[in-house]
Design an enzyme around this catalytic site. Structure first.
Site, mmCIF file in Angstrom:
data_model
loop_
_atom_site.group_PDB
_atom_site.id
_atom_site.type_symbol
_atom_site.label_atom_id
_atom_site.label_comp_id
_atom_site.label_asym_id
_atom_site.label_seq_id
_atom_site.Cartn_x
_atom_site.Cartn_y
_atom_site.Cartn_z
ATOM 1 N N GLU A 299 0.832 -1.212 0.000
ATOM 2 C CA GLU A 299 0.000 0.000 0.000
ATOM 3 C C GLU A 299 0.862 1.256 0.000
ATOM 4 O O GLU A 299 1.028 1.914 1.041
ATOM 5 C CB GLU A 299 -0.960 0.001 1.194
ATOM 6 C CG GLU A 299 -2.079 -1.015 1.073
ATOM 7 C CD GLU A 299 -3.137 -0.877 2.167
ATOM 8 O OE1 GLU A 299 -2.894 -0.137 3.149
ATOM 9 O OE2 GLU A 299 -4.206 -1.503 2.035
ATOM 10 N N GLU A 391 -6.422 -7.201 -1.479
ATOM 11 C CA GLU A 391 -6.851 -7.021 -0.086
ATOM 12 C C GLU A 391 -8.179 -6.292 -0.071
ATOM 13 O O GLU A 391 -8.360 -5.288 -0.757
ATOM 14 C CB GLU A 391 -5.800 -6.227 0.695
ATOM 15 C CG GLU A 391 -6.123 -6.049 2.174
ATOM 16 C CD GLU A 391 -5.028 -5.260 2.896
ATOM 17 O OE1 GLU A 391 -3.838 -5.574 2.690
ATOM 18 O OE2 GLU A 391 -5.368 -4.322 3.643
#
Length: 466
Positions: A299, A391
């Site tokens: 991320e 995710e």
């Protein structure tokens, strides 16, 4: 976007080695009984290890009438017991183990099947089998044709059967989609682990058996944090554990995403040298496997897409020198939101793509926080470039809070329509709502279904099994 737990620190424990997956036909109703009853039961050994094995049980109705209930009785030798069961009620008396249908699979229409399974503690295989009172091995000697011990055909030779890797082979990017080895679009669905520095004890032979054979996952994402007591504290130990986990997933026929879980700091360049070292070894060791995908930046946040792109173009060649044709997944701006969380969107990626082939771009969402603008960004991106949702959660972006299953279903429907692969966060017993298991489940060694599941666990297990 999910946060680290407030407790549970420590280095990864030693893994238990597993053997390669096996397939063994244990019992099949004899031809004479099949003609009379038309009901067959097949027990297939899916995987084995030093102190046990897992097996699936398939009941098939070849009659012209609906079967309202089924009962399979297996006799196991002394020293072998049934440790866990899924999709069936189980009772035992001495060495006799009875499996009966549950509410969702007890009724079998003509031509239909009901599937269940179990994990055995001990290596002894069934010595006798009955289906609704008829002996499965009638007319067959033990170990002879149709009786216990008869090998089943190789699942990989039967289209649509076998493990996910046997069905799809080495996946590849084709256009804007992920495809199997024959160029057919495929959707891989599964689970992401939590950080292995905290929840490694949730990744055991029995929990991975459940994920593969009961939950019916295609893929597991192995999340290795770099900071927060992760890789940077013990590069050798964490790398060795990732090798072990990749091998454990491979033995079960699962695809694996190797997740370089950067989060804080959000600039992937901060860990560039570490990434090169790690991925060089992982790619070198596992290049011959057909099931490994690499996610090189979980991320990224607080940095531009151009910066993320430049990082990717330094790490990808390191992998390609050792593994030239496996899929690589690149994280996107704004916590892998395709830029939406930082005021941008998919267009910036399409206008300036990573200079590499056979790559995909990551998208993450949390349904209770990320509404229509995120859903629309995923829809837009899927028309521009290959996307993998590595995710997501049904809860808020913190990994906690109330679930929004209605919004999550909208994402699931879009991903099914566009064949976008996904792995849900997370396969652990963290106290937060995003973890699928109740606290304490992993320390107790399961069970990995039923009352051990939180609401999000029940939801995602049903999605994977459908």
């Amino acid at each position: 976007m999910a946060k680290s737990p407030a407790a549970r620190k420590g280095x990864p424990p030693v893994a238990v080695a597993v053997t390669a997956a096996l397939a063994l036909l244990i019992a099949l109703l004899s031809p004479g009984v099949a003609q009379a009853a038309g009901l067959t039961a097949t027990v297939t050994k899916e995987s084995s290890w030093d102190n046990g094995y897992s097996a699936s049980v398939t009941v098939r109705n070849d009659t012209s009438s609906t079967v309202s209930q089924w009962e399979v009785v297996l006799t196991l030798p002394g020293g072998t017991t049934v440790a866990q069961v899924w999709n069936a009620q189980h009772t035992s008396s001495g060495n006799s183990h009875t499996f009966t249908g549950v509410s969702w699979n007890s009724t079998i229409p003509p031509g239909g099947t009901a599937s269940s399974g179990f994990i055995a503690s001990g290596s002894g295989e069934p010595t006798h089998c009955t289906i609704n009172g008829a002996p499965c091995d009638e007319g067959s000697e033990p170990g002879g044709p149709g009786g216990p011990g008869t090998p089943s055909p190789d699942p990989g030779t039967q289209p649509g059967t076998g493990t996910p890797v046997e069905r799809y082979g080495k996946v590849q990017v084709c256009g804007t989609q992920l495809c199997d080895e024959h160029g057919n679009p495929v959707q891989l669905r599964g689970m992401s682990t939590h950080g292995i520095q905290w929840f490694d004890h949730c990744l055991t032979d029995s929990s991975l058996d459940a994920l593969a054979y009961d939950w019916k996952a295609d893929i597991i994402r192995l999340s290795m944090y770099i900071q927060e007591d992760g890789y940077e504290t013990n590069p050798r130990g964490f790398t060795d554990r990732m090798h072990q986990l990749i091998d454990m997933a491979t033995a079960r026929g699962l695809y694996v995403i190797v997740d370089w879980h950067i989060l804080t700091p959000g600039d992937p360049h901060y860990n560039l040298d570490r990434a090169k070292t790690f991925f060089a070894e992982i790619a070198q060791r596992h290049a011959s496997k057909t099931n490994v995908l690499y996610e090189i930046a979980n991320e990224p946040n607080g940095v531009s897409w151009a910066s993320i792109k430049s990082y990717a173009e330094e790490v990808i060649p390191v992998i390609r020198q050792r593994d030239p044709d496996s899929v690589i997944i690149v994280g996107t701006r704004g916590w892998s939101s395709l830029g939406v969380s930082e005021g941008s969107g998919p267009a910036e990626i399409a206008a300036n793509p990573v200079n590499a082939s056979n790559i995909m771009y990551a998208f993450h969402f949390y349904a209770a926080s990320h509404r229509d603008n995120y859903l629309n960004a995923l829809r837009e991106a899927s028309e521009l470039f290959p996307v993998f949702v590595t995710e997501f959660g049904t809860e808020t972006y913190t990994g906690d809070g109330a679930n929004d299953f209605q919004m999550a279903d909208r994402y699931i429907d879009l991903m099914a329509e566009r064949k976008i692969g996904w792995t849900k966060w997370n396969y652990s017993d963290d106290f937060r709502s995003g973890a699928v298991f109740q606290p304490g489940t992993c320390a107790s060694g399961g069970p990995w279904s039923g009352s051990s599941l939180k609401a999000s666990g029940q939801w995602v297990r049903s999605k994977l099994q459908s």
